[in-house]
Design a protein around this motif. Structure first.
Motif, short mmCIF file in Angstrom:
data_model
loop_
_atom_site.label_atom_id
_atom_site.label_comp_id
_atom_site.label_asym_id
_atom_site.label_seq_id
_atom_site.Cartn_x
_atom_site.Cartn_y
_atom_site.Cartn_z
N HIS A 1 10.61 -9.52 3.43
CA HIS A 1 9.22 -9.68 3.85
C HIS A 1 8.23 -9.04 2.87
O HIS A 1 7.05 -9.35 2.90
CB HIS A 1 9.03 -9.09 5.25
N LEU A 2 8.71 -8.18 2.01
CA LEU A 2 7.83 -7.51 1.04
C LEU A 2 7.95 -8.07 -0.37
O LEU A 2 7.09 -7.81 -1.22
CB LEU A 2 8.16 -6.00 0.99
N LEU A 3 9.03 -8.81 -0.65
CA LEU A 3 9.29 -9.28 -2.00
C LEU A 3 8.36 -10.41 -2.42
O LEU A 3 8.11 -11.33 -1.66
CB LEU A 3 10.74 -9.75 -2.13
N ASN B 1 7.01 5.21 -0.53
CA ASN B 1 7.02 4.00 0.30
C ASN B 1 7.31 4.34 1.76
O ASN B 1 6.67 3.79 2.66
CB ASN B 1 8.05 2.99 -0.22
N LEU B 2 8.25 5.23 1.99
CA LEU B 2 8.53 5.64 3.37
C LEU B 2 7.32 6.31 4.02
O LEU B 2 7.08 6.15 5.21
CB LEU B 2 9.73 6.59 3.42
N ALA B 3 6.58 7.05 3.22
CA ALA B 3 5.42 7.76 3.75
C ALA B 3 4.21 6.86 3.98
O ALA B 3 3.39 7.15 4.85
CB ALA B 3 5.03 8.90 2.80
N THR B 4 4.11 5.77 3.23
CA THR B 4 2.86 4.99 3.25
C THR B 4 2.98 3.55 3.71
O THR B 4 1.97 2.94 4.05
CB THR B 4 2.22 4.98 1.85
N LEU B 5 4.18 2.99 3.71
CA LEU B 5 4.33 1.58 4.07
C LEU B 5 4.96 1.43 5.45
O LEU B 5 5.97 2.06 5.75
CB LEU B 5 5.21 0.84 3.05
N ARG B 6 4.39 0.58 6.23
CA ARG B 6 4.95 0.29 7.55
C ARG B 6 6.19 -0.60 7.35
O ARG B 6 6.14 -1.61 6.65
CB ARG B 6 3.91 -0.45 8.39
N GLY B 7 7.30 -0.18 7.92
CA GLY B 7 8.50 -0.99 7.90
C GLY B 7 9.36 -0.87 6.65
O GLY B 7 10.28 -1.67 6.46
#
Length: 135
Positions: free
Chosen positions: A39-41, A97-103
């Motif tokens: 979903h992010l690629l 990414n873990l801190a700032t991106l949902r999912g």
């Protein structure tokens, strides 16, 4: 180390990095990343940022792992410094990414950080061996 030898070491290290990372991303873990991050690629790789990353990263591997190890004549130092640098560099990306991106999947972060450590230790090893022995 002469400038010529340093440039040769860079080229050998860059080649090792590209072969290993493309094998990982294109063959070994392709399905994993697609399943976890589909979903992010982006549909296509943006090559300019990718090329800049690879070129800059390998310079850092030489500065922080290969050259200090070569100065001491220590393969173990190359492996340890390379592995540590790889974990920290990949953790910078993954933990952000873990801190700032949902999912963003925790599993991806963990696998990616381990891969960063293994990959960078391997590249530092190749660079050290070439710099010190002329593989």
């Amino acid at each position: 180390m002469t400038t010529s030898r340093l440039l040769q070491t860079y080229a050998v290290s860059l080649l090792a990095f590209l072969v290993l990372d493309f094998t990982w991303l294109g063959l070994v873990a392709r399905g994993f990343y697609k399943d976890q991050l589909g979903h992010l690629l982006a549909p296509d790789v943006r090559w300019l940022p990718a090329i800049l990353f690879y070129m800059l990263y390998v310079v850092a591997v030489l500065v922080f792992a290969v050259l200090p190890a070569a100065e001491r004549g220590s393969l173990g130092r190359a492996v340890l410094l390379g592995g540590f640098f790889g974990v920290v560099a990949y953790a910078t990306y993954d933990l952000t990414n873990l801190a700032t991106l949902r999912g963003f999947p925790t599993t991806v972060a963990a696998v990616d950080m381990v891969w960063g450590g293994v990959l960078t230790a391997a590249v530092a090893t190749v660079g050290y061996l070439f710099a010190s022995r002329g593989m």
